[in-house]
Design an enzyme around this catalytic site. Structure first.
Site, PDB file in Angstrom:
ATOM      1  N   HIS A   3       0.855  -1.194   0.000  1.00 23.84           N
ATOM      2  CA  HIS A   3       0.000   0.000   0.000  1.00 23.84           C
ATOM      3  C   HIS A   3       0.891   1.245   0.000  1.00 23.84           C
ATOM      4  O   HIS A   3       1.746   1.396   0.865  1.00 23.84           O
ATOM      5  CB  HIS A   3      -0.882  -0.041   1.255  1.00 23.84           C
ATOM      6  CG  HIS A   3      -1.842   1.096   1.375  1.00 23.84           C
ATOM      7  ND1 HIS A   3      -3.109   1.054   0.833  1.00 23.84           N
ATOM      8  CD2 HIS A   3      -1.726   2.297   1.995  1.00 23.84           C
ATOM      9  CE1 HIS A   3      -3.738   2.187   1.119  1.00 23.84           C
ATOM     10  NE2 HIS A   3      -2.919   2.956   1.822  1.00 23.84           N
ATOM     11  N   ASP A   5       1.073   5.296   0.139  1.00 22.31           N
ATOM     12  CA  ASP A   5       0.380   6.542   0.457  1.00 22.31           C
ATOM     13  C   ASP A   5       1.037   7.701  -0.273  1.00 22.31           C
ATOM     14  O   ASP A   5       2.169   8.082   0.034  1.00 22.31           O
ATOM     15  CB  ASP A   5       0.414   6.790   1.971  1.00 22.31           C
ATOM     16  CG  ASP A   5      -0.580   5.911   2.710  1.00 22.31           C
ATOM     17  OD1 ASP A   5      -1.664   5.626   2.147  1.00 22.31           O
ATOM     18  OD2 ASP A   5      -0.281   5.508   3.848  1.00 22.31           O
ATOM     19  N   PHE A 113      -0.903  11.466   8.197  1.00 23.45           N
ATOM     20  CA  PHE A 113       0.243  11.108   9.029  1.00 23.45           C
ATOM     21  C   PHE A 113       0.041   9.725   9.634  1.00 23.45           C
ATOM     22  O   PHE A 113      -1.085   9.352   9.975  1.00 23.45           O
ATOM     23  CB  PHE A 113       0.441  12.133  10.149  1.00 23.45           C
ATOM     24  CG  PHE A 113       0.893  13.475   9.650  1.00 23.45           C
ATOM     25  CD1 PHE A 113       2.234  13.733   9.411  1.00 23.45           C
ATOM     26  CD2 PHE A 113      -0.035  14.468   9.381  1.00 23.45           C
ATOM     27  CE1 PHE A 113       2.639  14.960   8.910  1.00 23.45           C
ATOM     28  CE2 PHE A 113       0.368  15.702   8.882  1.00 23.45           C
ATOM     29  CZ  PHE A 113       1.709  15.947   8.648  1.00 23.45           C
ATOM     30  N   GLY A 115       0.743   6.647  12.570  1.00 24.09           N
ATOM     31  CA  GLY A 115       0.860   6.578  14.021  1.00 24.09           C
ATOM     32  C   GLY A 115      -0.338   7.072  14.810  1.00 24.09           C
ATOM     33  O   GLY A 115      -0.271   7.154  16.030  1.00 24.09           O
ATOM     34  N   ASP A 145      -7.973   1.738   6.498  1.00 22.49           N
ATOM     35  CA  ASP A 145      -6.647   2.361   6.515  1.00 22.49           C
ATOM     36  C   ASP A 145      -6.542   3.273   7.732  1.00 22.49           C
ATOM     37  O   ASP A 145      -7.275   4.244   7.836  1.00 22.49           O
ATOM     38  CB  ASP A 145      -6.471   3.166   5.219  1.00 22.49           C
ATOM     39  CG  ASP A 145      -5.044   3.639   4.991  1.00 22.49           C
ATOM     40  OD1 ASP A 145      -4.158   3.318   5.810  1.00 22.49           O
ATOM     41  OD2 ASP A 145      -4.831   4.340   3.986  1.00 22.49           O
TER      42      ASP A 145
HETATM   43 ZN    ZN Z   1      -3.291   4.771   2.772  1.00 21.08          ZN
END
Ligand code: ZN
Length: 194
Positions: A3, A5, A113, A115, A145
């Site tokens: 995946h 980002d 972001f 975490g 996600d």
């Molecule tokens: Zn993602």
């Protein structure tokens, strides 16, 4: 799947990587690239990411590109397509497009972001998307996600998700393969999952 980002510093404040880096990843892995576009104008970039080797491209319902045109453009390039919903966007916003989506992704954190903690209040949204897809006779992937770990994976799966994206839960571990096996076991205990 791997995946990826993709953030443009505009749709979200963070800035990550572009098609050149996706293409470099594609050259060194047999894993499918699941490209998550967090871009204000995803339509402008879908062709570049398909050429880079994407197997699936998802983009945000809240972005500026027209949803039907963007889904069509991705499909015309021979790629799977899907929509992503930010936490504040209701499930119903995706209902008119479900028949055109191979995947629908629910963000369980604010995009931008890593975490962040999993938002439990997104579980009914996952369930509503699965229910509506079944009502329409569809079986899209429902992807989750954000904040996925061994505690949240079973909740997302029980709500109807069948694809879970994990970042922090894997990258903090010394053995990624073992971490993935543990997540699968935690999330999909009722199914035989390869
Ligand atoms: Zn993602």
């Amino acid at each position: 799947m791997l995946h990826i980002d993709v953030m443009d510093g505009h749709f979200v404040p963070n800035l990550t990587l572009g098609p050149a880096v996706a293409a470099a990843l594609h050259r060194v892995t047999r894993l499918e690239l699941d490209v998550h576009l967090m871009l204000s104008e995803p339509l402008r970039y879908v062709e570049d990411f398909v050429r880079a080797g994407a197997s699936c491209i998802t983009f945000h319902l809240e972005a500026d590109s027209p949803v039907p045109d963007t889904l069509k453009a991705i499909h015309a390039l021979g790629c799977r397509a899907g929509l992503v919903l930010k936490p504040a966007t209701p499930a119903q916003a995706a209902f008119p497009y479900l028949a055109q989506c191979e995947t629908v992704m629910v963000m369980t954190v604010e995009p931008g972001f890593g975490g962040q903690a999993f938002k439990e209040e997104m579980l009914p949204k996952i369930a509503a998307l699965r229910e509506e897809a079944e009502r329409q006779g569809l079986a899209p992937d429902i992807e989750v996600d954000g904040g996925i770990d061994c505690h949240t994976a079973p909740k997302a799966a029980a709500a109807g998700a069948n694809v879970l994206v994990a970042g922090t839960a894997l990258f903090g571990r010394p053995d990624y393969a073992q971490a993935v096996r543990e997540l699968r076991a935690a999330g999909f205990t009722q199914k035989s999952f390869e």
